[in-house]
Motif scaffolding. Structure first.
Motif, PDB file in Angstrom:
ATOM      1  N   ASN A 178       0.794  -1.224   0.000  1.00 15.94           N
ATOM      2  CA  ASN A 178       0.000   0.000   0.000  1.00 15.94           C
ATOM      3  C   ASN A 178       0.827   1.275   0.000  1.00 15.94           C
ATOM      4  OD1 ASN A 178      -2.627  -1.427   0.419  1.00 15.94           O
ATOM      5  ND2 ASN A 178      -1.620  -2.032   2.313  1.00 15.94           N
ATOM      6  N   SER A 179       2.140   1.152  -0.179  1.00 12.63           N
ATOM      7  CA  SER A 179       2.986   2.332  -0.169  1.00 12.63           C
ATOM      8  C   SER A 179       4.156   2.103  -1.112  1.00 12.63           C
ATOM      9  CB  SER A 179       3.485   2.627   1.248  1.00 12.63           C
ATOM     10  OG  SER A 179       4.156   3.856   1.306  1.00 12.63           O
ATOM     11  N   ILE A 180       4.891   3.173  -1.407  1.00 14.69           N
ATOM     12  CA  ILE A 180       6.090   3.078  -2.241  1.00 14.69           C
ATOM     13  C   ILE A 180       7.330   3.356  -1.397  1.00 14.69           C
ATOM     14  CG2 ILE A 180       7.344   4.108  -4.170  1.00 14.69           C
ATOM     15  CD1 ILE A 180       4.750   4.398  -5.648  1.00 14.69           C
ATOM     16  N   ASN A 181       7.422   4.561  -0.855  1.00 18.96           N
ATOM     17  CA  ASN A 181       8.572   4.890   0.000  1.00 18.96           C
ATOM     18  C   ASN A 181       8.320   4.570   1.463  1.00 18.96           C
ATOM     19  OD1 ASN A 181      10.126   5.863  -2.100  1.00 18.96           O
ATOM     20  ND2 ASN A 181       9.273   7.910  -1.963  1.00 18.96           N
ATOM     21  N   GLY A 182       7.058   4.447   1.845  1.00 17.78           N
ATOM     22  CA  GLY A 182       6.726   4.213   3.244  1.00 17.78           C
ATOM     23  C   GLY A 182       6.654   2.743   3.576  1.00 17.78           C
ATOM     24  N   THR A 183       6.284   2.461   4.808  1.00 19.00           N
ATOM     25  CA  THR A 183       6.127   1.079   5.231  1.00 19.00           C
ATOM     26  C   THR A 183       4.761   0.550   4.814  1.00 19.00           C
ATOM     27  OG1 THR A 183       6.094  -0.423   7.122  1.00 19.00           O
ATOM     28  CG2 THR A 183       5.283   1.797   7.504  1.00 19.00           C
ATOM     29  N   SER A 184       4.716  -0.725   4.484  1.00 15.18           N
ATOM     30  CA  SER A 184       3.452  -1.405   4.210  1.00 15.18           C
ATOM     31  C   SER A 184       3.134  -2.433   5.284  1.00 15.18           C
ATOM     32  CB  SER A 184       3.493  -2.090   2.840  1.00 15.18           C
ATOM     33  OG  SER A 184       3.419  -1.148   1.794  1.00 15.18           O
ATOM     34  N   GLU A 185       3.884  -2.382   6.394  1.00 19.52           N
ATOM     35  CA  GLU A 185       3.660  -3.304   7.497  1.00 19.52           C
ATOM     36  C   GLU A 185       2.419  -2.885   8.279  1.00 19.52           C
ATOM     37  OE1 GLU A 185       5.444  -6.027   8.292  1.00 19.52           O
ATOM     38  OE2 GLU A 185       6.745  -5.713   6.550  1.00 19.52           O
ATOM     39  N   PRO A 186       1.629  -3.860   8.754  1.00 18.53           N
ATOM     40  CA  PRO A 186       0.442  -3.530   9.541  1.00 18.53           C
ATOM     41  C   PRO A 186       0.807  -2.992  10.916  1.00 18.53           C
ATOM     42  CG  PRO A 186       0.787  -5.902   9.530  1.00 18.53           C
ATOM     43  CD  PRO A 186       1.781  -5.327   8.572  1.00 18.53           C
TER      44      PRO A 186
END
Length: 1020
Positions: A178-186
């Motif tokens: 769900n992100s590009i530069n950010g985290t996609s961890e829940p």
């Protein structure tokens, strides 16, 4: 007279013997009972109902019409009739030959409770997409952290074990990236304490923060997937939420439990490489000399993989005490976990303590605490470098060094010390590292972590409750490294040899939540629940590091950095805050219709002055169609519920603090940048441009779900279809240099994830032989909608991975491999344009091999991920098995690219023995050539699909003993086999850890282990 008495006595004894013999002959007399079991409400037959002789294992189950036949020893027994979802009945036989029973529905199945954000709900009331995992399933396999236990057990959740190292890095994706530069961890929430699993800057060797939490302490895990379920957590919920509830005390007799297992681990695979004779021949060809006059005489040589791999122990021991009175309940556990790595000098240890206390002060007031403390030690070895340079692959990774180490060299000197390659073969191989030397580099991280929660709850009025909680997450770590002088060859040893470092990191998260809950029933069929929350959170972090080089000797390691010739120091401190206001309304009518409304407002110090606050609303509804009159008489249908939701959630994990500000600093803090009057000074300069409009990443998600249960809940299915769009993605946009800055962080990009989730559970057999199975599958498709407002349509992230608008994340774009340039063929100018070199296709037909000939050759995103488990039990025996898999994803085998490139000085994969030569016109392997560079091509894009047997366990519960409630012994095998076409160590791999853009790349990460263990569980 005596004769008569003797006769009578003899006749009596004879009669007694005859009677006994007759009785024994008649003992097998049995009685056959027939009948029908029906639903008391519908009079429909109940298939699969259990009919069992009370106090015995003897019994049967009903057929499709509810009919049964059972044979019992005699008429003085009692039959027990039971079925899932119904109240059991006991009926004395009393010489009957026919017994019909009508079972009443058990409403307790309707009142099953699941954990949701800031509270609980009955399962039938849930309107969002929520999945639950039982504690027993979570720890079925030996795991270090909770994420490993969730893998392949929940539809919509993709978990990749990026590294098989003890405590290794794990990536979790709920409904896609769900992100590009950010985290996609829940977001993970442990007993109300919010924690994160790493950051976008973590590498594959970073220990998972979840490894500090003991999985054996967990009671249940709920995964919140859609916007309705997650919106209550607002700005941190775009990637989903994982709620973790630990085991709490229960009133009644004190229970003491002991659990222990011990096992061994082995490498699942070794890659075949050239032996000493083959390597020597290759090196002679590359350098066109006879450094090895007689290659064939060298034989097999040193097997470096066997030297770094080992048989490693794994063990876990836990003591749990649970009990209490009606007023006070307590749960206490102590745990020790130790896993040695299958690569020498690696391992993970954890000591943990959990204390949960709940105390009712009065009828209106309740207080309690949860404390989880752990101390872990992670010993690491270098692996999984993301640097694509030829040197790094054999000097920065222990696996790369083991594959590339010349088998003609020796591992040890005569005195048993490590033999540097620079001292062998006239220093010809000094650019290749002895893998044993890399293993000798000290790299240990010790982490202390405390998660503590203190709460107080008061009943203000009927149905009205206020709860205040104070949470803290304390995490302190010390990382020690030391590369000894002893692994440096004598010819390379100098005053700068030997290097060490110490890094102290301290993190504190403080969270207060005030929760007001009002719940009531009115007008007989209506239910209403209101939840209001105010939360304030502060995150504090600081670190300091000292690096040193040039030690006089190895005696003190990194414990006396002041002895080093040169030292550099770094320090860092950050602070961020988050204030939140949220409300939720749950309404229900007749247990048939449900409506949930949620809204949350979050304000963060990380974002720009114009966008400090974000608003995150959601709405969802459910219709239990089973309650409609037209379905009341459908006996085979147990439950049918339709769900729908739509909402907005956010992601603040894409950036570190202060990114919205114009920050300054030293661009190179470890060296001097400027010279004034012959004095070198460190300069401070602008590092980033201010962006007052920097704001949250936002995800809007629509979800439609259907829950179905049939045959009295023997079979259940859950189907969810979702569409999630994430906009305002935090993205680093390139700026013209005339602006004075190279880039700016802003909200420019957009992504989309669409998918279907399927989950099924079946209770196939429910009699003396019990058999349950469950399965799930997920199909997710992602697509880049925008990168930087339309300016860029495509860009390379690596030499083979791209971001392209309209395409999935992380596609592989390479040349198309077309064999080997053969004698007499026209060789096009471009990459490896030589006889015996790799040939690639001229896609655009211009007669020149250039970047224009690169096309998409692979997709690292799986078409489907799945899991399957089966549990079988008979009397005191139990057998379980668990499988996981992924289909339709590709892997870029960077390691194979490196070790098929015949440039000399390092060993290669065994297949290169069949390389091209004028007498061997191979179409696979290029000819040897000094400094040769192969093109990045489709040859190294491989199918990463696999099916893995994660676990099989056989257990036996011993008969009860005095003072012992239960003793169970078991044997377990883990990672027993993997069905795959992938040629590397393991298909479940990503050298770039949690990266959202570089996915499915194998550059030699720590491989997984196969383990066999035995354990015992005792309850007093």
């Amino acid at each position: 007279m005596q004769s008569i008495l003797s006769l009578r006595t003899g006749i009596g004894l004879l009669s007694l013997v005859l009677a006994t013999l007759t009785g024994q002959a008649q003992a097998p007399r049995t009685t056959t009972i027939k009948g029908r079991v029906t639903d008391a409400g519908t009079n429909e037959g109940l298939p699969g109902a259990n009919v069992v002789v009370k106090g015995a294992q003897q019994g049967t189950t009903t057929n499709a019409n509810g009919q049964y036949t059972v044979t019992i020893p005699n008429g003085n027994t009692t039959l027990t009739f039971s079925s899932i979802g119904y109240v059991s009945q006991e009926v004395p036989v009393a010489n009957k030959s026919t017994i019909d029973v009508a079972l009443k529905s058990d409403d307790r199945s309707l009142n099953e409770v699941v954990v949701v954000g800031y509270g609980t709900q009955r399962k039938i009331e849930t309107t969002g997409s929520i999945a639950s995992i039982k504690s027993a399933d979570l720890v079925q396999t030996p795991i270090v952290n909770v994420a490993q236990g969730i893998q392949a057990r929940v539809a919509g959740v993709q978990i990749v074990q990026n590294s098989g190292a003890p405590g290794g890095n794990v990536s979790v994706r709920i409904r896609g990236t769900n992100s590009i530069n950010g985290t996609s961890e829940p977001l993970y929430i442990v007993d109300g304490i919010q924690i994160a699993n790493g950051s976008p800057t973590d590498n594959v060797a970073t220990t998972s923060p979840l490894s500090t939490i003991n999985p054996n302490d967990i009671e249940s895990v709920e995964v919140l997937k859609d916007a309705s379920a997650t919106a209550i957590y607002g700005s941190r919920a775009a990637n989903g939420v994982v709620l973790i509830t630990t085991k709490r005390g229960k009133s009644g007799a004190t229970r003491v439990s002991l659990e222990s297992y011990y096992g061994v681990q082995k490498a699942t695979k070794m890659l075949p490489v050239l032996n000493a004779a083959q390597f020597a021949q290759l090196d002679n060809e590359v350098f066109k000399n006879t450094f090895y006059p007689d290659p064939a005489s060298l034989g097999e040589g040193t097997n470096w993989q066997k030297l770094i791999f080992r048989e490693a122990a794994i063990q876990n021991h836990q003591l749990t005490i649970n009990g209490g009175s009606e007023k006070t309940q307590l749960a206490l556990s102590l745990n020790y976990f130790n896993q040695d790595g299958i690569i020498i000098n690696s391992g993970f240890q954890r000591y943990s303590l959990r204390l949960n206390v709940d105390h009712r002060v009065s009828e209106r007031i309740k207080i309690g605490t949860s404390i989880l403390g752990s101390y872990s030690i992670n010993k690491g070895v270098p692996y999984g470098s993301t640097n694509l340079g030829d040197a790094d692959v054999v000097t920065s990774s222990i696996l790369g060094a083991a594959l590339g180490a010349p088998p003609t060299l020796k591992p040890y000197r005569a005195d048993g010390s490590i033999y540097p390659f620079g001292e062998q073969a006239n220093g010809q191989y000094r650019e290749v590292a002895n893998p044993l030397g890399l293993a000798a580099i000290y790299n240990q991280t010790a982490t202390q972590r405390t998660l503590a929660n203190l709460y107080g709850e008061v009943s203000l009025a009927k149905g009205l409750t206020y709860r205040a909680s104070f949470n803290v997450d304390l995490q302190n770590s010390l990382r020690d490294t030391y590369s000894p002088r002893s692994i440096v060859s004598l010819t390379d040893l100098n005053d700068n040899s030997g290097s060490g470092s110490k890094t102290n990191s301290n993190g504190i998260v403080l969270l207060h939540e005030s929760i007001l809950t009002y719940s009531r029933q009115f007008a007989e069929h209506h239910s209403l629940k209101f939840t209001g929350v105010y939360a304030t959170q502060t995150n504090l972090f600081n670190s300091n590091q000292i690096n040193a080089t040039g030690f006089p000797n190895d005696a003190t390691g990194d414990e006396a950095l002041q002895l080093a010739l040169a030292r550099t120091v770094n320090s860092n401190r950050t602070k961020e805050g988050l204030d939140s206001y949220l409300a939720r309304i749950n309404y229900g009518y007749k247990d048939k219709y449900f409506l949930d409304l949620t809204a949350r407002a979050d304000g963060s110090t990380k974002f720009g002055a114009n966008h400090k606050y974000g608003f995150f609303p959601a709405v969802s509804a459910a219709w239990r169609i089973i309650e409609e009159p037209f379905l009341k008489n459908v006996g085979w249908l147990s439950d049918l519920k339709l769900r729908g939701s739509y909402g907005l959630t956010g992601n603040a994990g894409g950036i570190s603090p202060y990114q919205s500000l114009a920050i300054v600093g030293s661009s190179n803090p470890n060296s001097s940048d400027y010279q004034f009057n012959h004095t070198y000074l460190t300069g401070i300069n602008p590092l980033g441009i201010a962006n007052p409009d920097l704001r949250w990443e936002k995800s809007t998600q629509a979800n439609i779900g259907l829950d179905i249960s049939v045959l009295n809940n023997r079979l259940s299915f859950v189907v969810d279809v979702y569409d999630k769009k994430t906009r305002d993605l935090l993205y680093i946009k390139t700026l013209p240099l005339s602006s004075g800055y190279g880039s700016i962080t802003g909200n420019f990009a957009a992504l989309e994830n669409k998918g279907v989730e399927l989950a099924a559970n079946a209770r196939i057999l429910q009699g003396p032989l019990r058999w349950d199975v469950s399965a799930n599958a997920t199909m997710n498709r992602n697509k880049v909608l925008d990168l930087d407002g339309g300016t860029t349509q495509e860009r390379f992230v690596t030499t083979y991975s791209i971001l392209s608008v309209g395409q999935p994340l992380g596609l592989f774009k390479t040349y198309v491999f077309d064999g080997i340039n053969q004698t007499g063929e026209t060789i096009l100018p471009g990459y490896d344009g030589r006889l015996g070199g790799h040939k690639v296709k001229d896609i655009n037909g211009d007669g020149v091999i250039s970047a224009a000939d690169q096309v998409v050759t692979g997709n690292p995103n799986p078409k489907v991920i799945f899991g399957f488990s089966t549990n079988l039990a008979y009397k005191s025996f139990d057998l379980s098995a668990f499988f996981s898999g992924s289909q339709g994803n590709d892997i870029y085998n960077q390691a194979r690219f490196a070790f098929e490139t015949p440039l000399g000085q390092r060993n290669l994969l065994a297949g290169v023995a069949n390389r091209w030569s004028p007498t061997n016109p191979s179409q696979e392997y290029a000819s040897a050539a000094q400094g040769s560079r192969l093109p990045v091509s489709s040859r190294y894009v491989e199918d990463g699909s696999y099916v893995r047997m994660k676990n099989i366990t056989l257990g036996y519960t011993l008969p009860k003993l005095n003072g012992v409630q239960r003793i169970r012994i078991y044997a377990s095998g883990n990672n027993l086999f993997t069905l795959t076409k992938y040629s590397g160590f393991d298909p479940e791999v990503n050298s770039y850890a949690g990266s959202n853009t570089v996915i499915g790349v194998d550059n030699l990460v720590y491989p997984p282990a196969r383990s066999f263990l035995g354990g015992i569980q005792v309850t007093f």
